[in-house]
Design a protein around this motif. Structure first.
Motif: not given
Lengths: 285, 105
Positions: B69, B87-88, B6, B81, B90-91, B83-84, B72
């Protein structure tokens, strides 16, 4: 005339952004009233220009926070789902809201900010870990290096759902009024998520770029961004933000807070008058 | 607690935003300077100055967070990863929808 106006925009943005940066505020809250009240720019053009400067300040300010490990990037991307959805809703609303209502809304946000500026903001007390099922699953809890204590301070993210709801509102307000909406993010970060102030400042600064990009992107494609205005404002804001961050330590904070609360309240009054069609201040142009 | 991977991501993001800001600011500065010089040489007769370079700089500023984004998203995919990454993703989708709304509203 045009050249002078560009220089005036540039200089004003440097000052607005430097002063805003000293108090940890984005310059947007000053840019829109200054452009509309003194520059006689239409409120939609002012909002679009301000959004660009909000993004520019976010990008320019993010680097030291990221290098200092203050930004929680995982939490940021989770909260960005809410802020960006809020911004998207705002973009859909912007055409419907009359300019007069925009002035009223802006005045309300200015008054809220003035009130918030006077309220003392302390580090939220860390609570005992409640069942942190989802937070643990998402690995949102982290730690940050504290220069004063000389060690890493761990923290836990609390009440994520409430935080997400407040962030949706922050995104919506940001898109409609062209501001960073710190006024809504501060309660979201402090009251709901209970983050340490340094982490919350760094993380919300990081997030606002994406939130602004949703609405600024729509404005850009639609042709609402006037380069002659947005250019000097964005450049001035970046320079002012970098300068403001350096003066942060040297000024007596409490006096400046009171002064600023007064400035914000005055701008609010002027925006309210503008909304009712009365004009007192006449800018040079 | 997030691990070393990270911190690598944070360094990459810091570099992306740092150089992106420089690039966009330079474009706006060059565009503004050229426009100012142009308006001075032409004097009274200038009606419309060329602001294309400034506009490119502004577009860079608007695109920079979107690029961030995307960076990321790739980093999360590389670290498996998922799950993230979702999320990224989606953004990123919401951001691109914003551009689409600009086309149609």
């Amino acid at each position: 005339m045009d050249g002078w106006f560009a220089l005036w925009l540039f200089a004003t943005s440097v000052v607005a952004s430097a002063v805003g940066g000293m108090l940890g505020m984005a310059s947007g809250i000053f840019i829109v009233p200054i452009l509309t009240l003194f520059g006689h720019v239409g409120i939609r053009t002012a909002i679009a220009a301000s959004l660009v400067s909000v993004i520019a300040c976010s990008c320019a300010g993010a680097t030291p926070f990221l290098r200092g490990r203050l930004t929680n990037v995982r939490l940021a991307i989770v909260l960005e789902t809410a802020t960006s959805l809020g911004a998207l809703s705002g973009v859909l609303l912007i055409g419907i809201i009359p300019a007069r209502v925009l002035f009223f809304l802006f005045a309300a946000i200015l008054l809220l900010s003035a009130w918030q500026m006077l309220a003392n903001r302390g580090d939220p007390l860390s609570h005992k870990a409640e069942g942190s099922d989802r937070r643990r699953m998402l690995r949102l809890n982290s730690s940050y290096p504290d220069a004063e204590l000389g060690r890493d301070v761990p923290y836990r993210v609390q009440r994520l759902q409430l935080g997400l709801m407040l962030m949706y509102g922050a995104g919506l307000v940001s898109a409609i009024l062209g501001i960073g909406s710190g006024v809504l993010k501060v309660p979201a970060m402090d009251t709901a998520l209970r983050l340490p102030i340094k982490v919350s400042s760094a993380t919300s600064n990081f997030m606002i770029g994406v939130t602004g990009a949703v609405s600024a992107g729509a404005y850009l494609i639609h042709g609402d961004i006037v380069s002659e205005i947005a250019g000097p404002v964005a450049l001035g804001s970046v320079i002012g933000a970098v300068a403001g961050a350096r003066i942060l330590i040297r000024i007596p904070k409490d006096k400046v807070r009171v002064l600023f609360a007064i400035v914000l309240a005055t701008l609010a009054a002027e925006m309210l008058l503008q909304a009712s069609g009365i004009r007192l201040l006449e800018g040079a142009r | 607690m997030t691990g070393g991977a990270s911190h690598q991501l944070e360094r990459t993001l810091a570099a992306t935003l740092y150089w992106g800001t420089w690039l966009a600011s330079s474009a706006v500065a060059v565009g503004m300077t050229l426009a100012l010089l142009e308006s001075r040489t032409l004097g009274e007769t200038t009606i419309r100055r060329d602001t294309r370079i400034t506009t490119v700089g502004i577009a860079m500023f608007v695109l920079l967070p979107i690029v961030r984004v995307a960076v990321m998203l790739f980093a999360f995919l590389r670290d498996r990863d998922y799950r993230f990454a979702v999320i990224a993703g989606l953004v990123l989708t919401i951001t691109l929808l914003g551009l689409l709304v600009g086309l149609h509203v």
